[in-house]
Design an enzyme around this catalytic site. Structure first.
Site, PDB file in Angstrom:
ATOM      1  N   HIS A 139      -3.912  -4.977  -0.254  1.00 43.83           N
ATOM      2  CA  HIS A 139      -3.544  -5.378   1.109  1.00 43.83           C
ATOM      3  C   HIS A 139      -3.673  -7.097   1.310  1.00 43.83           C
ATOM      4  CE1 HIS A 139      -3.347  -1.758   3.649  1.00 43.83           C
ATOM      5  NE2 HIS A 139      -4.184  -1.220   2.709  1.00 43.83           N
ATOM      6  N   GLU A 159      -2.613  -9.097   3.399  1.00 46.62           N
ATOM      7  CA  GLU A 159      -2.629  -9.547   4.777  1.00 46.62           C
ATOM      8  C   GLU A 159      -4.167  -9.379   5.095  1.00 46.62           C
ATOM      9  OE1 GLU A 159      -3.262  -5.340   5.427  1.00 46.62           O
ATOM     10  OE2 GLU A 159      -2.046  -6.391   4.143  1.00 46.62           O
ATOM     11  N   CYS A 174       0.700  -1.192  -0.083  1.00 50.23           N
ATOM     12  CA  CYS A 174       0.004  -0.218   0.133  1.00 50.23           C
ATOM     13  C   CYS A 174       0.927   1.273  -0.255  1.00 50.23           C
ATOM     14  CB  CYS A 174      -1.042   0.011   1.146  1.00 50.23           C
ATOM     15  SG  CYS A 174      -2.350   1.183   1.007  1.00 50.23           S
TER      16      CYS A 174
END
Length: 1447
Positions: free
Chosen positions: A339, A341, A255
């Site tokens: 993202h 994650e 990001c």
């Protein structure tokens, strides 16, 4: 009363709403996020620092907020940082009563604790569109009473937000990690630390400007964060030192970290118009072209054109084509914009952490793609046949979509489907249509003739699937080199065979509910003993839970399993998980392993009720982000492992108290849920699945709603969808109203709203036009009585109304949860409706009522007023619905289709109303009497109109083709009621409204619309009323001198009884404005009459009930016609095989008629012309007549299309719907006169679903009971009849036929003798086979012992059927004309019929059909032994001798 607050944008636009959370005013940047779950994770994401976060999904806070507890590595288990970073939260509706096992507080409480304000009651779709069109704007949230000027606009891009959110001191996580990762904290989310630590790293998190020494780490990770990357010069300089060496250590950025790495290497970043924030952003990997669904939250992007020459693009956004990742050609340096994650969002690319760790460990991995498919030139599509319970109109929709998709690719299409009422069998869709049974024998012949090179098996329900599996096993597909497109047969078999399915799931460590497959009753009993009672029994290779149910003990199990083995060779015994949540996901996968979940759905009813019987809501309302994505990931893993290509459905059981789940099943085909998911999201699943079956990669397909984004995405909804099933159990005496694991519903509706309550009440009205909503008066309840508890605990077709009564009776949510196991969140929402007081009616109370889904009629009943008075008041107060679009992307992208609904949660319409349209009203919910045939008419009319007009379709049935948004210019997926149609009419101001194409439902509102000056096209509503109103119609026939059975209008019971005594019983009770003969009954006595009159008055409250003489042993004739200004222009005549007294929907129809002479036909035409002229018909109408003793009598007229319009149009070669539409629109068209066809005969046969309705007597009468129909063609009626019978699942008998007759037939036994002689003569003359006819007594246990046969003989009667001893049962009941008898159902005839159904033995119950069946010459290739059971008086010696002499 809640405090009010206002959102003010920098351009001056304001949005007023109710304030929640902390009562403070704030300012910042206004952004929107399209994720449907994950608000705790989003609010604690530091990247939202100083932003006023708007959530596009309108229902927020449903699962509350968990307690902040420490999880793995000392990180918060539930949140992404130590506090809320967003400046404010803006939503549609806050859930005040959250429900979830992890919930510790409400969202409102949490925001108060954190000092963060919230704003609800805002039209978030309107706000989203403004941001989309104007770009991200500054805004401020001002609590009422705060001076606006005291809060200046604050531009966060001018501040170094990273400095504000980054930790101040280094901190180590997972001290024992085997290698070292340094993380630069620019606003890191906790899950990034967790993902690194879980992979064995010792993670040292350092502040954003901390000096970086390569000696301190093995790899460097740069986190996400808020704001403009240009303001992080300290970080840029530090990272530059790390990578500007010959052999840098691995670096991974996410990001903001991606943007910083780009700036480090000399690329440029820029501010996006409104950024990408959501959980469904599709990113294409450069090289493999695989597409992944990602979670994103960023307002800046990297310009890929400015990358240095030794850097490559790693990922690209498939929608806006912005850069999503970069990678160095030779060095271990890469970063991504999204993202991986997740938290919240999908985990598709969490493997990038593995790539990074492996890179750190100096490992490399390769990547390859799959080869493409050979493209087919001609494809065979197997349809689903007649509509039945469990397999209805959804397959017409999916098959039509598939044909459309194949035609776009210039592929020739061949369809086999005997369901003549469907849109897919229309003239201009498939290149060739075969109206033949979907059996291996017939399909093989078609393959042999047509030589297709591909076949689609997954678009015709279980019928097509089972046929495809059989064709594969027989080697037919291999022999003729036909490739199965899409999901291979081996994958289909994996999902259908329970044992194999369980083994496949174990291979990937997924768990199926504890279950065992059994091939015999003994094996099933043993399995249940091992699993422990209660257990669920299900049939393998069955549809709609056929043959399934719960067993609490051995006796119940034995009974269930014995019945199930009549339909299948394998049963599944499952451990009961009753009370768990049932969740479904629709999954799409292509041949290149691109995989998305299109829709997730939650059943309001807990597990134990078949999903087709459940009220279903989309998207799920009570799952948090972890559960939502846990089940999503499992779905993708399972579908990949099974090798499914196309679309499929996966169902889960989820423990309501934990994250434990089991996979219930996978349907490797399009299903009822697929149609619902398509309509709920706007994503055309069947169309996409057909394209994927051809080997086209998913990313190459366009989202047909936006026309600019890819189809490789997961839709975002900014509304709530509720599906409610429709049952017609009241038509069947002795059928239990309990619902469970086996389907009984005949149709379903889908309602759309921006609150659950709005959609829920809409849906209840859609199911039954006589229901006003969540009504406590339908099933009154005595508080706390044992019977009340029983009614609440037992799921029935009306339990939802028992809940309404329970709330009125004072039951608490907790008590109702305990009794029903319906999630508390849904119960609280229902309570909101029940608690809304309407006694006084200020504007705010009315507005709230409309937002809770109350109709004008419902409000009028509550305040003892009229619907029109409430409507006027509402207009005076400007309380009007707004029109919103369904666009699949929650307003993030402009939509090019007009898929619309009405809502009271909004401030502006999504579109303008400048163009002139013609409005067509659809048929509404499928029910017994109104099914796919009316959808064919509505679609046909709309298609013809589109040649010269823009069209509007109004319908709410997710199973239909008419609710496919590309079938018309504007689709309103909303109620077909006076209120809603008038709301649309006033908004659109169309040229006119066509009511006559949708069956009975639109006709019912004709007069109400007409009185409000609504321009009805076609026949005037006054004349519609003259036909629908039984009294007016009968009086009209008398006036114009057309014969009809003697009749009388009901004024009181006494005069009705006198009339019946005068004309003689039987008499017919006929209510007005009803469909499928609802509450129509034949009375044979005074007691019958009184009972039926009360039923008819209840159904026909506002309209008269007429009693007429019922004429027995007469022939019934159906006439479908089209007229223009009273002049009849086209006539089609069909004759019934059965005698009059069988509803036309249940009758066998033949066209052109074979037994009518020219004189009769001419007289019929005279009658049709006279009635058409008298009613001044313009458009379609239908007449029913009876013929007896050279006399014709009219019994009914419908000024609308009828059930038989598709049948006569397709058989006789003239499209009556197109013709009617032309006349309605004033076009000049040549009349067609009497339609005689083209030399072929069509026979339409009803499709019954008695096997699903345990206890129902299989008798035909004046009230319709069939759920569908099929029709086939032949050179004569015999050939056509046989094909049509085979299409309903009938099998030609090869050995024994059981014939049983009732006592009333004794006088007409000559008919039977003639029939049996025909058996013998035909058999002998054609094939020299002997027919044996044996008369046998019927021993039953209720006989006296002296009459009773031996025990063994008693047993044999039941077991002959049970052991498949008979191939056919012909049962001619005592009273086969008139329908429902109230007498005891333990007659021997009833038992015979019921056993035949329960043991899947073909059954014929009409003497005329028996005769027609015998006349089919092709039947006699077999040896027949006919056991004739003569019941009751047929045991008299002379009758017995008559039969033996025949032998």
């Amino acid at each position: 009363m809640a405090n009010m607050a206002t959102l003010i944008l920098e351009d001056g636009t304001t949005f007023k709403g109710r304030q929640f959370g902390a009562s403070v005013s704030v300012s910042g940047e206004v952004v929107f996020q399209t994720g449907m779950v994950g608000y705790p994770e989003a609010l604690t994401d530091p990247s939202y620092r100083c932003q006023l976060l708007t959530l596009t999904y309108p229902l927020v806070g449903n699962y509350g907020v968990p307690m902040d507890e420490e999880g793995e590595f000392g990180l918060s288990k539930w949140f992404e940082s130590y506090k809320i970073h967003a400046a404010a939260l803006i939503i549609g509706e806050l859930s005040e009563s959250p429900s979830h096992w992890s919930s510790a507080k409400s969202l409102d409480q949490w925001l108060k604790e954190q000092g963060i304000p919230g704003l609800q009651g805002v039209d978030t779709r309107c706000l989203t569109k403004k941001i989309r069109e104007k770009g991200t704007m500054l805004g401020k949230l001002i609590v009422d009473g705060t001076p606006e000027e005291s809060i200046p606009f604050d531009n966060p891009d001018k501040r170094n937000l990273v400095r504000e959110v980054s930790m101040k001191e280094p901190k180590v996580f997972n001290h024992s990690g085997s290698f070292r990762i340094t993380v630069v904290d620019c606003g890191i989310k906790y899950n990034q630390i967790r993902c690194l630590a879980q992979r064995g790293a010792r993670v040292t998190v350092v502040p954003w400007d901390h000096p970086l020494d390569t000696a301190d780490f093995d790899g460097l990770f740069v986190s996400n964060g808020p704001g403009d990357p240009q303001l992080c010069q300290a970080t840029i300089n530090n990272v530059r030192k790390v990578i500007s060496v010959d052999q840098p250590k691995p670096v991974f950025g996410i990001c903001l970290g991606h943007q910083l790495l780009s700036l480090v290497i000399g690329a440029k970043t820029y501010k996006m118009k409104y950024g990408n924030r959501g959980h469904n952003q599709p990113c294409i990997h450069n090289g493999t072209e695989r597409c992944f669904i990602t979670s994103q939250n960023h307002g800046f992007a990297v310009d890929p054109d400015t990358l240095p020459k030794d850097w490559d693009v790693l990922f690209t956004n498939a929608n806006d084509h912005t850069n999503e990742g970069i990678v160095h050609n030779t060095k271990p340096l890469f970063s991504v914009q999204f993202h991986p994650e997740h938290m919240a969002g999908p985990t598709d690319l969490v493997g990038l952490f593995d790539v990074f760790i492996e890179t750190v460990k100096d490992h490399k991995e390769g990547n390859t793609g799959k080869s493409g498919h050979v493209r087919s030139k001609k494809v065979l599509i197997l349809g689903s046949g007649g509509l039945s319970i469990g397999q209805a109109g959804e397959f017409d929709y999916s098959g039509s979509q598939a044909i459309k998709a194949l035609k776009e690719e210039n592929i020739q299409t061949v369809l086999i489907n005997p369901n003549i009422a469907t849109v897919q069998t229309s003239k201009d869709l498939a290149d060739k249509v075969y109206f033949l049974p979907i059996t291996a024998e017939y399909v093989t012949q078609v393959i042999k003739n047509e030589r297709p090179d591909g076949v689609l098996l997954t678009f015709g329900g279980q019928t097509a699937l089972n046929c495809g599996v059989e064709l594969t096993k027989l080697g037919v597909l291999e022999k003729y080199k036909v490739q199965v497109l899409g999901t291979p047969v081996s994958s289909i078999e994996m999902t259908e065979d329970r044992k194999i399915f369980v083994e496949k799931m174990e291979e990937i460590n997924e768990h199926v509910a504890p279950s065992e497959a059994a091939l015999s009753v003994e094996q099933a009993v043993a399995a249940a003993e091992r699993l422990g009672y209660p257990v669920l029994v299900r049939s393998a290779f069955a549809l709609g839970g056929l043959g399934s149910g719960f067993a609490n003990n051995r006796e119940e199990l034995t009974s269930l399993v014995t019945a199930a083995f009549a339909h299948t060779s394998q049963v599944l015994v499952d451990k009961s998980l009753k009370g768990w949540k049932e969740i479904e996901y629709e999954v799409v996968r292509d041949a290149y392993d691109n995989c998305v979940t299109v829709c997730n759905m939650e059943n309001i009813d807990p597990l134990g009720i078949h999903t087709g019987e459940s009220i279903v809501v989309a998207p799920s309302q009570t799952l948090n982000d972890r559960e939502y994505n846990m089940l999503r990931n499992t779905a993708i893993k399972v579908i990949r492992h099974l090798g499914i290509v196309g679309e499929c459905n996966i169902q889960y059981a989820l423990n309501p108290e934990s994250e434990q789940y089991y996979i219930i099943e996978v349907n490797a085909r399009l299903s009822r849920s697929s149609a619902l998911a398509s309509k709920a999201t706007g994503y055309p699943l069947a169309y996409v699945a057909a394209k994927l079956g051809l080997g086209i990669p998913l990313p190459q397909l366009k989202n047909s709603v936006t026309n600019s984004t890819t189809a490789n995405f997961e839709p975002s909804l900014d509304y709530c969808v509720v599906k409610v099933p429709r049952w017609d159990l009241s038509k069947f005496l002795r059928v239990s109203t309990k619902i469970g694991s086996s389907m009984k519903s005949v149709g379903e509706v889908m309602a759309i709203g921006r609150s659950f309550e709005e959609a829920f009440q809409k849906a209840l009205r859609m199911v039954d036009e006589n229901c006003v909503g969540f009504d406590h008066t339908i099933k009154p309840l005595v508080c706390c009585a044992p019977s009340a508890y029983q009614e609440l605990q037992t799921p029935t077709d009306k339990r939802i109304f028992v809940l309404a009564a329970a709330f009125k009776a004072g039951y608490t949510v907790e008590k109702l949860y305990e009794l029903t196991k319906i999630d508390r969140w849904f119960l609280h929402k229902m309570k909101n409706i029940a608690d809304h007081e309407l006694l006084s009616m200020p504007p705010e109370v009315m507005l709230k009522a409309k937002q809770l889904g109350f109709s004008d009629k419902q409000i009028a009943l509550a305040v003892q007023s009229t619907e029109l008075a409430v409507r006027k008041l509402r207009h005076d107060w400007s309380i009007l619905p707004v029109v919103k679009q369904i666009d699949t992307v929650a307003a993030e992208w402009p939509a090019y289709t007009n898929y619309l609904y009405l809502t009271y949660h909004g401030t502006e319409d999504d579109l303008s109303f400048n163009d002139q349209h013609v409005m067509v009203i659809g048929s509404g919910v499928y029910r017994i009497g109104s099914s796919v045939e009316f959808d064919w008419c509505a679609v046909g009319s709309s298609n013809h109109l589109q040649m010269g007009y823009k069209t509007i379709m109004v319908n709410y049935n997710p199973e239909t083709v008419s609710t496919d948004y590309d079938m018309c210019d504007r689709l309103y997926f909303d109620e077909i009621s006076f209120e809603v149609v008038m709301d649309i009419y006033e908004r659109e101001n169309p040229e006119g409204v066509i009511l006559s194409m949708g069956g009975q439902l639109p006709n019912n509102i004709a007069m109400s619309l007409h009185r409000q000056q609504c321009h009805i096209l076609g026949t005037s509503p006054e004349f519609i009323d003259s036909a629908e109103n039984r009294f007016k119609f009968s009086r009209m026939l008398d006036t114009i001198g057309i014969s009809q059975p003697q009749w009388k209008e009901l004024s009181d019971t006494e005069s009705a009884v006198k009339f019946c005594e005068t004309v003689g019983y039987p008499c017919l009770v006929r209510p007005s404005y009803v469909l499928s003969g609802a509450a129509m009954n034949v009375a044979y006595s005074d007691s019958d009459l009184e009972k039926y009159l009360s039923n008819a008055v209840a159904v026909s409250k506002e309209h008269p009930v007429v009693i007429s003489k019922f004429i027995q042993e007469a022939k019934e004739i159906d006439v479908d016609a089209v007229a223009c200004d009273g002049v009849v222009m086209g006539i089609a005549i069909s004759e019934h095989v059965e005698n009059a007294g069988v509803h036309s929907g249940d009758a066998t129809l033949v066209t052109p008629p074979q037994d009518l002479n020219q004189k009769t036909i001419e007289r019929i035409m005279q009658i049709v012309h006279a009635i058409g002229q008298e009613l001044q018909v313009t458009g379609p109408f239908n007449l029913q007549l009876i013929a007896k003793d050279d006399q014709l009598k009219v019994i009914e007229c419908n000024v609308r299309v009828s059930r038989s319009f598709p049948f006569v149009s397709k058989t006789l070669g003239v499209d009556l719907v197109a013709l009617a539409t032309q006349y309605i629109m004033g076009e000049d068209v040549e009349p067609v006169g009497l339609m005689k066809g083209k030399g072929i005969v069509g026979v339409k046969v009803p499709q019954f679903s008695f096997s699903r309705l345990a206890g129902a007597d299989v008798v035909l009468g004046v009230e319709m009971t069939s759920t569908g129909e099929v029709a086939c063609f032949g050179e004569n009626r015999y050939e056509a009849y046989l094909k049509a019978m085979l299409s309903t699942g009938f099998k030609i008998p090869k050995k024994n036929i059981l014939l049983s007759i009732g006592s009333y037939k004794v006088l007409k036994v000559a008919h039977l003798i003639e029939t049996l002689r025909l058996f013998k003569i035909l058999s002998l003359s054609l094939f020299c086979l002997l027919v044996q006819v044996t008369a046998i007594d019927w021993p039953f246990e209720e006989y006296d012992s002296d009459e009773c046969a031996t025990k063994e003989k008693q047993r044999s009667i039941m077991n002959y059927l049970e052991e498949n001893h008979f191939d056919l049962v012909i049962n001619l009941s005592m009273r086969n004309s008139g329908g429902r008898r109230l007498s005891s159902f333990v007659t021997k005839g009833y038992r015979t019929r019921r056993m035949a159904i329960d043991y899947s033995v073909p059954l014929i119950i009409d003497i005329k059909c028996t005769k027609l069946f015998v006349q089919v010459r092709d039947l006699f290739f077999f040896f027949v032994v006919c056991f004739l059971f003569l019941l009751a008086v047929t045991r008299k010696d002379k009758i017995r001798n008559e039969y033996f002499s025949f032998q």
